[in-house]
Write an enzyme that holds these catalytic residues in place. Sequence first.
Site, PDB file in Angstrom:
ATOM      1  CG  HIS A 503      38.432  60.234 -53.535  1.00 29.12           C
ATOM      2  ND1 HIS A 503      38.553  61.263 -54.455  1.00 29.12           N
ATOM      3  CD2 HIS A 503      39.709  59.876 -53.222  1.00 29.12           C
ATOM      4  CE1 HIS A 503      39.829  61.501 -54.684  1.00 29.12           C
ATOM      5  NE2 HIS A 503      40.555  60.671 -53.934  1.00 29.12           N
ATOM      6  CD  GLU A 504      40.681  57.827 -50.227  1.00 29.35           C
ATOM      7  OE1 GLU A 504      41.539  57.096 -50.766  1.00 29.35           O
ATOM      8  OE2 GLU A 504      40.788  59.066 -50.195  1.00 29.35           O
ATOM      9  CG  HIS A 507      42.435  56.123 -54.902  1.00 31.47           C
ATOM     10  ND1 HIS A 507      43.073  56.513 -56.059  1.00 31.47           N
ATOM     11  CD2 HIS A 507      42.267  57.255 -54.158  1.00 31.47           C
ATOM     12  CE1 HIS A 507      43.278  57.823 -56.026  1.00 31.47           C
ATOM     13  NE2 HIS A 507      42.795  58.296 -54.890  1.00 31.47           N
ATOM     14  CG  HIS A 510      43.464  52.388 -60.459  1.00 34.19           C
ATOM     15  ND1 HIS A 510      44.101  53.612 -60.521  1.00 34.19           N
ATOM     16  CD2 HIS A 510      43.804  51.755 -61.606  1.00 34.19           C
ATOM     17  CE1 HIS A 510      44.763  53.712 -61.650  1.00 34.19           C
ATOM     18  NE2 HIS A 510      44.600  52.596 -62.332  1.00 34.19           N
TER      19      HIS A 510
END
Length: 713
Positions: A503-504, A507, A510
Amino acid sequence: MTSTGSNPFFHKYDTPHGTVPFGSFTLRHIEEAMMEGMQREKEQMERICSNTAEPTFDNTIIYDDEKEDGYYDLLDRASTVFFNILSADTDDEWDALANKMSPLLTQHSNDLRLNPVFFKRVKAVYDAYNGTGETTQRELSPEEKKLLEDTYMGLVRSGALLDEKGQETLRKLTEEAGLLSLQFSQNLLKEKKAYKLLITDERQLDGLPQTAIDAAAAAAREEAKSRTGVVSGNDNGNAPAEAAKSWLFTLDYPSWQPFMTYSTQRELRREMYMAYNTVCTHDNAENNLAVCSRLINIRREIAQLLGYEDYASYVLERRMADSPQKVYDLLDRLIESYKPAAIEEGKALEAMAKRMEGDGFEMQPWDKAFYAHKLKLAEYDIDAEMLRPYLQLENVVKGVFGLATTLYGITFRENKDIPVYHPDVKAYEVMDADGSFLAVLYADFFPRKGKRGGAWMTEYQSQYIRKSGENVRPHVSIVTNFTKPTDDKPALLTLGEVETLLHEFGHALHGMFANTRFASLSGTNVLWDFVELPSQFMENYAVEADFLRTFAVHHETGECIPDHLIERIVKARNFNVAMSCLRQVSFGLLDMAYYTQKREFAEDIMTFEKEAWAPAVTDRQLAETCMTVQFSHIISGGYAAGYYSYKWAEVLDADAFAVFRREGIFNRETAQRFRDCILSKGGTEHPMTLFVRFKGSEPSIDALMERNGITRK
């Protein structure tokens, strides 16, 4: 204030890739740099406002002082470091400086945003491009148009159209909110870190896996060392007696969660549960109830001062879900679709408990994780501890990095010459597929005293393109609270922790792939209900067999994870999925209930909370527990009136991954399209435009329902 030779913030960093020179500055340096940075911004604003030339995009919107190759924003440079460390490794001195600087920074921000001359110039530029007549100003690129719109709307939404009295009221409210948000976070950290369950009777460890026992023993030794300076019970008998044979459990998730899941000591589970769920409700200095009520009211007052019915209407004006009604439509639909299944899941859990304990057994909240584990084991023969030996942190990291290499061609290399802020932190150089430098990635995995709970991604340097054409690459950090290594075992993760890392890392991708001209539009600077798409998208790989086989090997034998375990993981992926969905929905309902208030909020928070999320709750609620007082996302974080974003983005991520599933989950061309259409674009275009460009159509909830095995209503 003038720059000083000893303060590294005033000079070009002499470090690899211009990374932050951790270890070479003091808090005094940070304070000095922030104060000087504010002064420089005031002087820059004066130059813009005193310019007698016609306001243009170039002399008003993007005016800056890029006079040398090493130009940087001093305030942003210093404050970014300060607030990132405040979350990851704070102490009393850092907290004291935060209390001092928070009102000064808020006042400074208000001074800039509420400058009437500056707003007049910005409005003139905005009107020139959005009026009905022709303009003599140069044509803007789509990204420049987006920056102009964001700048103008940002000022309007910050009170630029208010009269003098209204602006003064707004200043007071925002300054108060800043201080209260800081107080909320400090109270929560102090109260959570203060709780300790010290076990000295080995029988009370019954049911706990060896990983949890070893971690608790290590924690007890560390605690004894911090109080006495003695390392362990093996130090020639000089250690305190309680350190020789004791086990310490805390409210840090890697300690609390396995205790609640595995301990057979029901009374201790109750104690741990109540400690966790009553934090910041006690009659002491860390009580957050009044802080929460005031922050809820401040946000309502700000929104109504700006002309909105409530704070949610104000926030959602600049979201994909552009109204409270659209948020409620999503939450209501999820309740309708998932609640019947959640009720059945709850019945199965109750039945399992009664089979084990007898028909007279009444399950309590502190029993839920324990019997859910038993039920999952019975139905799928799968258990988090079965997987731990195959999920060594170092191998998981290699697997996640390898996934990024497979999808995007990027590579990672640890660089020990890059300074870090704590010995636990590792720094990596990230190279693009063509061999060019892409980013720096920091990884900070383990809990510690001065680190807040949870997991997050942040940046120490944003990506942007200078006037000279240089593409300034980002320095990204992922911060988690994973299970720590012990004296005789490496850090072994649960599958849930693998999902958190993915999940992190989503990010982080991104941020690392950002390729925009302006920092304010790069990376994760997107509409809030779009920001979780890249992160939740990556979670899909956690239960993909072909991905697991790339890294999941036994930490002792080197054996690859067996096919039968992978099959169980895949089959169990939707275990209690409906209850998990409704839990997230309940948080969204609570968030919206607070921020759709149109009158002064004067309710009892602990009662209001349970009434607000009741439509999504299927199990028993205890009157003395409270989520709000520790709900950082919606009280002190950026998710106020935005917690629904997780479910909104889940619809997007399921739909996006369905494209990969059709075209190949490791398909390089599909991944490149995802990078080009979404990951690299930041906030330069509307998220729906970007999503449609990638998928070819607007998102549908169908893929999420199919993934979760829920029949569509």
